[in-house]
Design a protein around this motif. Structure first.
Motif, PDB file in Angstrom:
ATOM      1  N   LYS A 107       0.808  -1.226   0.000  1.00  0.00           N
ATOM      2  CA  LYS A 107       0.000   0.000   0.000  1.00  0.00           C
ATOM      3  C   LYS A 107       0.838   1.271   0.000  1.00  0.00           C
ATOM      4  O   LYS A 107       0.316   2.351  -0.276  1.00  0.00           O
ATOM      5  CB  LYS A 107      -0.929   0.005   1.207  1.00  0.00           C
ATOM      6  CG  LYS A 107      -2.017  -1.065   1.141  1.00  0.00           C
ATOM      7  CD  LYS A 107      -2.928  -0.978   2.362  1.00  0.00           C
ATOM      8  CE  LYS A 107      -4.024  -2.026   2.290  1.00  0.00           C
ATOM      9  NZ  LYS A 107      -4.930  -1.961   3.482  1.00  0.00           N
ATOM     10  N   THR A 108       2.096   1.175   0.321  1.00  0.00           N
ATOM     11  CA  THR A 108       2.963   2.354   0.387  1.00  0.00           C
ATOM     12  C   THR A 108       3.954   2.422  -0.767  1.00  0.00           C
ATOM     13  O   THR A 108       5.074   2.935  -0.598  1.00  0.00           O
ATOM     14  CB  THR A 108       3.729   2.374   1.715  1.00  0.00           C
ATOM     15  OG1 THR A 108       4.454   1.143   1.852  1.00  0.00           O
ATOM     16  CG2 THR A 108       2.789   2.542   2.898  1.00  0.00           C
ATOM     17  N   GLU A 125       9.566   2.818   9.183  1.00  0.00           N
ATOM     18  CA  GLU A 125       8.927   4.135   8.999  1.00  0.00           C
ATOM     19  C   GLU A 125       8.012   4.138   7.779  1.00  0.00           C
ATOM     20  O   GLU A 125       6.976   4.794   7.772  1.00  0.00           O
ATOM     21  CB  GLU A 125      10.000   5.199   8.848  1.00  0.00           C
ATOM     22  CG  GLU A 125      10.802   5.445  10.120  1.00  0.00           C
ATOM     23  CD  GLU A 125      11.939   6.426   9.907  1.00  0.00           C
ATOM     24  OE1 GLU A 125      12.097   6.886   8.736  1.00  0.00           O
ATOM     25  OE2 GLU A 125      12.652   6.734  10.869  1.00  0.00           O
ATOM     26  N   ARG A 126       8.373   3.405   6.762  1.00  0.00           N
ATOM     27  CA  ARG A 126       7.523   3.366   5.566  1.00  0.00           C
ATOM     28  C   ARG A 126       6.181   2.717   5.860  1.00  0.00           C
ATOM     29  O   ARG A 126       5.120   3.242   5.474  1.00  0.00           O
ATOM     30  CB  ARG A 126       8.249   2.627   4.448  1.00  0.00           C
ATOM     31  CG  ARG A 126       7.380   2.367   3.230  1.00  0.00           C
ATOM     32  CD  ARG A 126       8.165   1.767   2.084  1.00  0.00           C
ATOM     33  NE  ARG A 126       7.276   1.260   1.042  1.00  0.00           N
ATOM     34  CZ  ARG A 126       7.669   0.803  -0.136  1.00  0.00           C
ATOM     35  NH1 ARG A 126       8.972   0.785  -0.439  1.00  0.00           N
ATOM     36  NH2 ARG A 126       6.790   0.352  -1.018  1.00  0.00           N
ATOM     37  N   GLU A 128       4.764   2.455   8.639  1.00  0.00           N
ATOM     38  CA  GLU A 128       4.053   3.138   9.728  1.00  0.00           C
ATOM     39  C   GLU A 128       2.921   3.992   9.197  1.00  0.00           C
ATOM     40  O   GLU A 128       1.948   4.264   9.911  1.00  0.00           O
ATOM     41  CB  GLU A 128       5.047   3.984  10.523  1.00  0.00           C
ATOM     42  CG  GLU A 128       4.468   4.568  11.811  1.00  0.00           C
ATOM     43  CD  GLU A 128       5.501   5.316  12.628  1.00  0.00           C
ATOM     44  OE1 GLU A 128       5.150   5.793  13.722  1.00  0.00           O
ATOM     45  OE2 GLU A 128       6.667   5.421  12.154  1.00  0.00           O
ATOM     46  N   GLU A 129       3.018   4.428   7.938  1.00  0.00           N
ATOM     47  CA  GLU A 129       1.944   5.231   7.359  1.00  0.00           C
ATOM     48  C   GLU A 129       0.631   4.466   7.330  1.00  0.00           C
ATOM     49  O   GLU A 129      -0.443   5.062   7.374  1.00  0.00           O
ATOM     50  CB  GLU A 129       2.337   5.638   5.937  1.00  0.00           C
ATOM     51  CG  GLU A 129       3.603   6.460   5.844  1.00  0.00           C
ATOM     52  CD  GLU A 129       3.972   6.753   4.408  1.00  0.00           C
ATOM     53  OE1 GLU A 129       3.125   6.444   3.515  1.00  0.00           O
ATOM     54  OE2 GLU A 129       5.059   7.280   4.150  1.00  0.00           O
ATOM     55  N   VAL A 130       0.699   3.172   7.244  1.00  0.00           N
ATOM     56  CA  VAL A 130      -0.498   2.341   7.171  1.00  0.00           C
ATOM     57  C   VAL A 130      -0.792   1.677   8.511  1.00  0.00           C
ATOM     58  O   VAL A 130      -1.950   1.614   8.945  1.00  0.00           O
ATOM     59  CB  VAL A 130      -0.337   1.271   6.067  1.00  0.00           C
ATOM     60  CG1 VAL A 130      -1.556   0.356   6.022  1.00  0.00           C
ATOM     61  CG2 VAL A 130      -0.122   1.930   4.709  1.00  0.00           C
ATOM     62  N   GLY A 132       0.591   2.402  11.637  1.00  0.00           N
ATOM     63  CA  GLY A 132       0.618   3.215  12.834  1.00  0.00           C
ATOM     64  C   GLY A 132       1.479   2.612  13.923  1.00  0.00           C
ATOM     65  O   GLY A 132       2.621   2.203  13.689  1.00  0.00           O
TER      66      GLY A 132
END
Length: 529
Positions: A107-108, A125-126, A128-130, A132
């Motif tokens: 998804k990222t 970190e990448r 983490e956008e999805v 959390g």
């Protein structure tokens, strides 16, 4: 050596519980010494490892390393025991987190995810956008996934672990879904998924179409239906088995499917049946026993006559796991008949690559009338002819009307009767039958219309012999009949040469027209001849 192994293994347990720095060195010593101690000692070590592994689950790195160590001990001969089930349980937990990492990665931005051994803060970190706050756990799950996969493969090689997993259908299904998802990105999990499929099935009801008999069969360690097919043939065919018809497999094929290495001189197995599910679906040899469908709560496999000859390499899909098969019982004829009443008709399921049955020109398909090989052949009545012989094209009909002889003249021109030596007899007029002379003793009396007077009977010579024919008899000078039919001309040619038309001049003396046996040209012969 045993005491040294015990000391090293104790250091592993202590440093793992305390998360001490000497953990990696102790694990290395146990790896080195495990191949030099008896299996009983390895089993005792596994029993001591089970509670420590469960307590260290929260410390992902240590737990994953302990799982790998346990897998190595199992491969060295130790029983998996409770440690095997604990490894599979932790694989389910960390594997689920690894699958979440995969989805977040897609998804990222997608692309190939990083190797589990190289994942770090940037990758966390990448996702983490999805994810959390769940990103750290997902990243750790991906980081430990390979180690748990290696350990799980070793644990599933133990038949007792597979039996325990099979007893919990819900856990087996959930773990199978996780492993299947991970196998799309990590090829190491493909074999883990196959071993989980192996754990799904252990019994099957086998129905033989040719004999209408049925058997309940228990098996273990069978990775695909090639192996199952071979072991079924060994257990059922011939007097050594249950007296089913067919060719018994080579004993070397059977040994390779149990626990032996394939014999290079006998490594091609010939199949005996088509494997069809009890619900009428094609199963085949490429599938595994877990693909055999359920019918009324039992896996049912129908042994159909072959519609396509097939063969395969002897051996086991998973060579580290021994196979086995046992006939538990033969069905009573009444029970077998009841099962057959629920099965598909004979010949209705064929190999996907088998040639289609030709049902004739009528286009009608009738179900087979027989069981066995005869089911694959149909008797189709072609019915009356669709057209009469007179239905010819217009040109052919017109040609026949104009030339009823059908080309006899052209044949006569190509082969003259004189060339083949056929002699036509001249048509002769019938000759009248000569009237006997009045002096013959057996001449018939004349009638009044003939104008001749009847002559008196002349007595025959007393000797009783037939009268001698004189030259004055009208039939004495009758010429001998000429021979009829084919007369070969007396032209000096070999016998039979007159039966063929003459060759063009000079052909029989030329060497160039003949086959290779006339080559090379004779001496002083022009090649253009």
């Amino acid at each position: 050596m045993t005491e040294e192994f015990r000391a090293a293994f104790q250091r592993v347990l202590d440093t793992a519980a305390e998360q001490a720095p000497g953990f990696s060195g102790a694990v290395h010593d146990v790896f080195r010494l495990s191949s030099q101690v008896p299996e009983e000692e390895l089993g005792s070590a596994m029993e001591a490892l089970a509670p420590v592994l469960a307590d260290c689950e929260s410390v992902a790195g240590i737990a994953a390393d302990l799982a790998v160590l346990a897998g190595a001990l199992v491969e060295a001969g130790a029983p998996a025991g409770q440690v095997g089930l604990e490894v599979l349980r932790q694989l389910g937990s960390y594997g689920q987190a690894a699958v979440a990492f995969m989805h977040a990665w897609e998804k990222t931005g997608g692309g190939t995810p990083p190797s589990p051994l190289e994942v770090g803060e940037a990758e966390e970190e990448r996702v983490e956008e999805v994810l959390g706050e769940n990103a750290p756990l997902a990243t750790v799950g991906w980081w430990t996934s390979l180690r748990y996969g290696l350990a799980a493969k070793a644990m599933l090689g133990d038949s007792r672990v597979r039996a325990a997993v099979r007893s919990d259908a819900g856990a087996l299904e959930g773990l199978g879904q996780i492993v299947h998802a991970l196998s799309t990105r990590l090829p190491e999990f493909i074999e883990v998924g196959e071993l989980l499929r192996m754990a799904e099935a252990e019994m099957v009801l086998v129905l033989d179409r040719s004999s209408w008999r049925g058997f309940r069969v228990r098996f273990d360690g069978i990775g695909d239906n090639f192996q199952l097919h071979t072991l079924l043939a060994d257990a059922l065919i011939g007097k050594e088995g249950r007296r089913l018809a067919g060719d018994r497999p080579d004993p070397r094929w059977t040994a390779a499917c149990l626990d032996a290495q394939p014999d290079p001189l006998a490594d091609v197995v010939r199949g005996e049946w088509d494997l069809v599910g009890g619900d009428g679906t094609w199963v085949g040899n490429e599938a595994c026993p877990a693909d055999i469908p359920f019918v009324d709560g039992e896996r049912v496999l129908v042994l159909e006559p072959q519609t396509l000859t097939h063969s395969w390499r002897a051996g086991r899909r998973h060579p580290q796991i021994p196979g086995g098969l046992t006939i538990l019982e033969e069905l009573h004829p009444d029970e077998a008949t009841a099962w057959w009443s629920r099965m598909h008709p004979a010949g209705s399921v064929r190999h996907p690559l088998a040639p289609e049955i030709d049902h004739g020109d009528t286009g009608s398909h009738r179900p087979p009338r027989h069981f066995g090989v005869a089911a694959h052949f149909e008797e189709v009545d072609s019915g009356p002819m669709s057209s009469t012989f007179s239905a010819l094209d217009a040109e052919t009909a017109a040609a026949e009307e104009t030339d009823p002889e059908g080309g006899a003249e052209s044949w006569a021109e190509a082969y003259p009767r004189e060339a083949v030596g056929w002699v036509d007899e001249p048509a002769s007029e019938p000759e009248p039958w000569p009237l006997p002379a009045s002096s013959e003793p057996w001449s018939s009396p004349s009638t009044p219309e003939s104008g001749l007077e009847p002559e008196p009977w002349t007595a025959q010579p007393s000797s009783g012999s037939w009268p001698v024919r004189s030259s004055s008899d009208p039939w004495a000078a009758e010429p001998a009949p000429e021979p009829r039919g084919c007369l070969p001309p007396d032209d000096g040619r070999p016998p039979g040469a007159h039966l063929m038309p003459p060759l063009p001049p000079g052909v029989s003396e030329s060497w160039a027209w003949a086959p290779e046996w006339k080559w090379p040209p004779p001496p002083a012969t022009d090649s253009s001849a």
